[in-house]
Structures are given as structure tokens and as C-alpha cells.
Design an enzyme around this catalytic site. Structure first.
Site: not given
Ligand code: NAD
Length: 481
Positions: A169, A243, A283, A384
Site C-alpha cells: 500500500k 518500523e 526516522c 519527532e
Molecule cells: P503515517 O503513519 O501517517 O502513514 C504511513 C502509512 O500508513 C501510509 O501509507 C498511510 O496511508 C498508512 N495509514 C494511515 N492510517 C492507516 C490505517 N488506519 N491503517 C493502515 N494504514 C494506515 O506515516 P508517514 O507520515 O507516511 O511517515 C512518517 C513516519 O514514518 C514518521 O513517524 C517516521 O519516523 C516513520 N518512519 C519510520 C521508518 C522506520 O524504518 N522505522 C522509516 C520511515 C518512516
């Protein structure tokens, strides 16, 4: 979207415009707004493809993934340009390395596809007792927007090498590289093995997490959404890995800064660790910089000079060091944190470039901010920000700095800078983080264990051992001759 080997639209015929992060007036494409029915179609396609893919000799999966790696390598520049347009990450400093990492991950997991294997127990002459590592089934991989190709690379080749099929997704803000990746891979994979859907998290993302035929949810994103995903997947006892976010400490010892040459090298590497070249949208960004008081002024001055010299600009321009912030919401969030930081008692500003950008750029651009004489209890040191903001904090006592480093509900990455093996390793071992780097600030290495402690996540999928744990389940077979 890519479902069952075909390009498909959403059942309801709805679309989402994808705007270029670096040029907001440019609509790059529109992608389907998938919902529950579309999630179901993709899961069914993955389910239908699963038995034949699982039952292949590993060499066949290896061959297919190797061909995908070659094709992605041929398309690496195209994928890098698309990454720069879609995410706003600068082509030279970020987008190209991301596309290359994707290729490397496909090659690595193609290479180790035969290692997803079990063990035998020496249980006597009349017994054969062995384990099989069996794939889980259908994996849903949920991706964020900050570096989509790299994170798809952390999940897809490992899941497929182990014999699973997958539905990715893509993030609504940056879905294009993932769709292109699937298009390229489709030539070498049976239909339904790799599917990609697009749409909003609360709609098609949620539908995948809830779907009874999704055996594993592999989620990368924010801690807030991750907690919700964990409880929804946990409710039906699906496998899961998370993650999540980070607020990673970076600890500078005086031994790492003994002379101007060392300070210059240190500052260069520290700059890498801040992930300013990704607008801080990483992240693993070392966003809390603990510098020993004896070298505080010199080290901070060196990092600040280099940060202030970074060129903020068009992601597609080779001269650009820092590209665009993904969207207005994120831009406003970062600015709220900067305002909050500026209001703290005793704060000093070592770098204040948040508004100092060329005004002919049609996007959300922002230079670095470095707060000095910070306190670990400040919001800017605890939460963050996911923007180019660093908090420098002086320290004098090793136990105290380790306590501050660990005083966070996150535990993803950490950085230790020292020329003394004892202090470096003692500190690395005492930090509560899943990944500690000593004297370097780069990105993940293919095959390393990668994942968070505490609220930064659960699971490790990038190493072979982690992928075996994360994408297979163990069956024990006991036979009496
Ligand atoms: P987000 O949590 O808003 O979204 C991530 C994904 O989840 C998107 O595809 C979104 O559409 C989906 N999503 C949202 N609500 C959902 C639900 N109810 N059910 C299923 N999927 C859902 O995060 P973001 O803003 O896209 O990314 C930034 C965040 O990601 C930061 O907190 C960052 O630290 C984290 N991140 C972590 C890593 C890691 O490896 N630990 C890597 C990259 C980003």
C-alpha cells in the site's frame, strides 16, 4: 494500481491527484483512490498466486528476483528522477542512493533465497526430527512517503524470497515510484505475486490491516498510526512488524574532536547523521546532538557552518543538497516546533535558516535550524519533528549523557563519536536503541539487523535472520523410522 499482474483502476472509479513536492503547481499524475473492495481484490490475487510461488524451488524465486534487480538497475535513473519529483528528495544526495538501495536489496535477497531453511535435531538413529521454514502467506506492506523505494526494498524482496506474496500500500503523498517498481517487476514475476494498491490510509490501508486473509502486516510509518495498526492486526492475531518513529541521540566525546582536522571530519559525518539532506524527514535522523562541554563550542561551530552552507533547492537540480518538504501539513508542523523551540528559556540559535530560502521555488522549502544550549526535556528534544531541526545539548558526565540519551520513548537509532574504543563501546552497549553507529552517520547497510527498541517498533526484516523470523513460520516434523 497493480493487481494480479494488471494495471487496474479503483472499483468506485475515484482518483487522487499526485502533486510534485518540489513544484506544487505541477500535478504529476492521478492514482486510484482504492477502498475496501480494491483491498479485497488485491488480497485475493495475492492469495491465488501464493501456492505456486511458495512451491517453487528456491532457485526459481532467486532467478526471478535477480531479473527484477537487473531491470530495476537499468531503470535506476528513471526511478531516481521519479523519486525526486514524487517525494521532493534531492536527486544527488538522496533520490539516487534510494533507487540504488532498492536494487541492492533485491540482489541481496535473491542471493540468500536458499537460506530460508530449517534445522535437524540429532535425536537418535531411528528418528528424523527437522524444521521447515514455511512462508506466512499474504503480506500487506504499508509504506510511508519519506523514502518509498528504500522501504519497499526493506519488505518486498525478503517477503518474496521466503515464498510469500505481497500487497504493497503506497503512501498517498508519494505513490508513483512504487507503482513504477511493480510495473518493472511484473515482467519477471507471476501475476499476483507483487501487487500495489493506492489510496488513503484510513480507507484501503485500514481494509488491508483488517482483512482476514492477510497473514502479516509489515507497517512502516508513525508511532501513532503504528499503535492503531498493531491493535487492529493483533485483534485477529495476524503476524506483524512495525518500523516506527525515532528521536535518535548523537553523543560526541572530546576524544573525537582533538584537533581541527578531526573536528572537520566529525562535522561532516554529523551532518550526514542529521539527515538534513532529506529535509530531516528520516526516522533515523540523529536529532538530539549531545556534545561534551569541553569541545561544545568548536564542534557546534563546525556543524553549524556546514549546515548553513547547504543549498536548499529544486530536488531535480544536481547542485541541490536539500529538497522540498513533502506537503503543507508537514511544513506547518515543523514550523510549530521551531516556534516552540525559540520560546524556550536559555535557547540559542546556532543556525536559523528556516525562512531563508529562494522565493522562486514553488513548494514547501526550508533550510536547517539548530537550537543550542538545549535541554533534553524540551518538546523539540522529545518529539519527532521529521524536519531539518537539530537540538544541541552540552554534557559533562558519561552516565548522565547516557541517561539523557535513553530518556525517550523512542529507541530506533543512535550515534556515538569517539576515538577511544572503551568509551565508544561502553556507550554503544548501554544505549537503548536498535541500531547504534560509531563514528559514522550513513544509512542502513544491506543485510544488517534493522528495527527499533521501545516505541520505535517491533521486528527486524532487513537482515537474513530478521527476514527468516519476520516472513516465515517454523514447522517441526518428527519421524520415527
Ligand atoms: P503515517 O503513519 O501517517 O502513514 C504511513 C502509512 O500508513 C501510509 O501509507 C498511510 O496511508 C498508512 N495509514 C494511515 N492510517 C492507516 C490505517 N488506519 N491503517 C493502515 N494504514 C494506515 O506515516 P508517514 O507520515 O507516511 O511517515 C512518517 C513516519 O514514518 C514518521 O513517524 C517516521 O519516523 C516513520 N518512519 C519510520 C521508518 C522506520 O524504518 N522505522 C522509516 C520511515 C518512516
Amino acid at each position: 494500481m497493480h493487481v494480479g499482474g494488471e494495471a487496474v483502476t479503483a472499483e468506485a472509479g475515484e482518483w487522487i491527484d499526485v502533486v510534485s513536492a518540489g513544484r506544487r503547481s505541477v500535478t504529476l499524475a492521478r492514482v486510484p483512490r482504492g477502498r475496501e473492495a480494491d483491498a479485497d481484490k488485491a488480497v485475493q490475487a495475492a492469495r491465488a498466486a501464493f501456492p505456486a510461488w511458495r512451491d517453487l524451488h528456491f532457485k526459481e524465486r532467486q532467478k526471478a528476483l535477480g531479473k527484477v534487480a537487473d531491470a530495476l538497475a537499468d531503470a535506476a535513473e528513471e526511478l531516481a528522477v521519479l523519486t525526486a519529483k514524487d517525494t521532493g528528495n534531492a536527486i544527488r544526495t538522496q533520490a539516487r542512493p534510494e533507487a540504488q538501495t532498492l536494487v541492492d536489496l533485491f540482489r541481496y535477497f535473491a542471493g540468500v533465497a536458499g537460506e530460508f531453511k530449517g534445522v535437524t535435531l540429532p535425536a537418535g538413529e531411528r528418528q528424523l526430527q527437522y524444521t521447515r521454514r514455511e512462508p506466512l502467506g499474504v503480506v500487506a506492506g504499508i509504506l510511508p512517503w519519506n523514502s518509498p523505494l528504500m522501504i519497499a526494498g526493506f519488505k518486498t524482496p525478503a517477503a518474496l524470497a521466503a515464498g510469500n506474496t505481497i500487497v504493497l500500500k503506497a503512501a498517498e503523498d508519494a505513490p508513483l515510484t512504487i507503482l513504477r517498481m511493480a510495473e518493472i517487476a511484473a515482467e519477471f514475476l507471476p501475476p499476483g505475486v507483487l501487487n500495489v494498491v493506492t489510496g488513503y490510509g484510513a480507507e484501503i490501508g485500514e481494509a488491508l490491516v483488517q482483512h482476514p486473509d492477510v497473514d502479516k502486516v509489515s507497517f512502516t510509518g508513525s508511532t501513532g498510526v503504528g499503535k492503531h495498526v498493531a491493535s487492529a492486526a493483533g485483534e485477529r492475531l495476524a503476524h506483524m512488524s512495525l518500523e516506527l518513529g525515532g528521536k535518535s541521540p548523537s553523543i560526541v566525546f572530546p576524544s573525537a574532536a582533538q584537533n581541527p582536522e578531526m573536528i572537520d571530519t566529525l562535522a561532516q559525518n554529523l551532518l550526514l547523521s542529521t539527515r538534513f539532506a532529506r529535509q530531516g524527514q528520516s526516522c533515523t535522523a540523529g536529532s538530539r546532538l549531545f556534545i561534551h562541554a569541553d569541545v561544545y563550542d568548536q564542534v557546534l561551530a563546525a556543524v553549524s557552518e556546514k549546515a548553513a552552507a547547504m543549498k536548499v533547492g529544486d530536488p531535480l537540480d544536481e547542485a541541490t543538497d536539500m529538497g522540498a518538504i513533502i506537503n503543507e501539513k508537514q511544513f506547518n508542523r515543523i514550523n510549530e516546533y521551531i516556534t516552540d523551540g525559540k520560546g524556550q528559556d536559555g535557547v540559542q540559535l546556532a543556525v536559523d535558516k528556516s525562512t531563508d530560502i529562494p522565493d522562486d521555488l514553488d513548494g514547501f522549502y526550508q533550510g536547517p535550524t539548530i537550537f543550542s544550549m538545549g535541554d533534553n526535556s524540551w518538546r523539540v528534544a522529545q518529539e519527532e519533528i521529521f524536519g531539518p531541526v537539530l537540538v544541541a545539548i552540552p554534557w559533562t558526565d558519561r552516565d548522565e549523557v547516557i541517561r539523557m540519551a535513553n530518556d525517550s520513548h523512542y529507541g530506533l537509532a543512535a550515534y556515538v563519536w569517539s576515538d577511544d574504543l572503551d568509551e565508544a563501546l561502553d556507550t554503544a552497549h548501554r544505549i537503548d536503541s536498535g541500531w547504534v553507529q560509531v563514528n559514522q552517520g550513513g544509512g542502513q547497510v544491506i543485510g544488517q539487523a534493522y528495527g527499533g527498541y521501545k516505541q520505535s517498533g517491533i521486528g527486524r526484516e532487513v537482515s537474513l535472520e530478521g527476514a527468516m523470523e519476520g516472513f516465515t513460520q517454523v514447522k517441526q516434523i518428527n519421524i520415527k523410522y
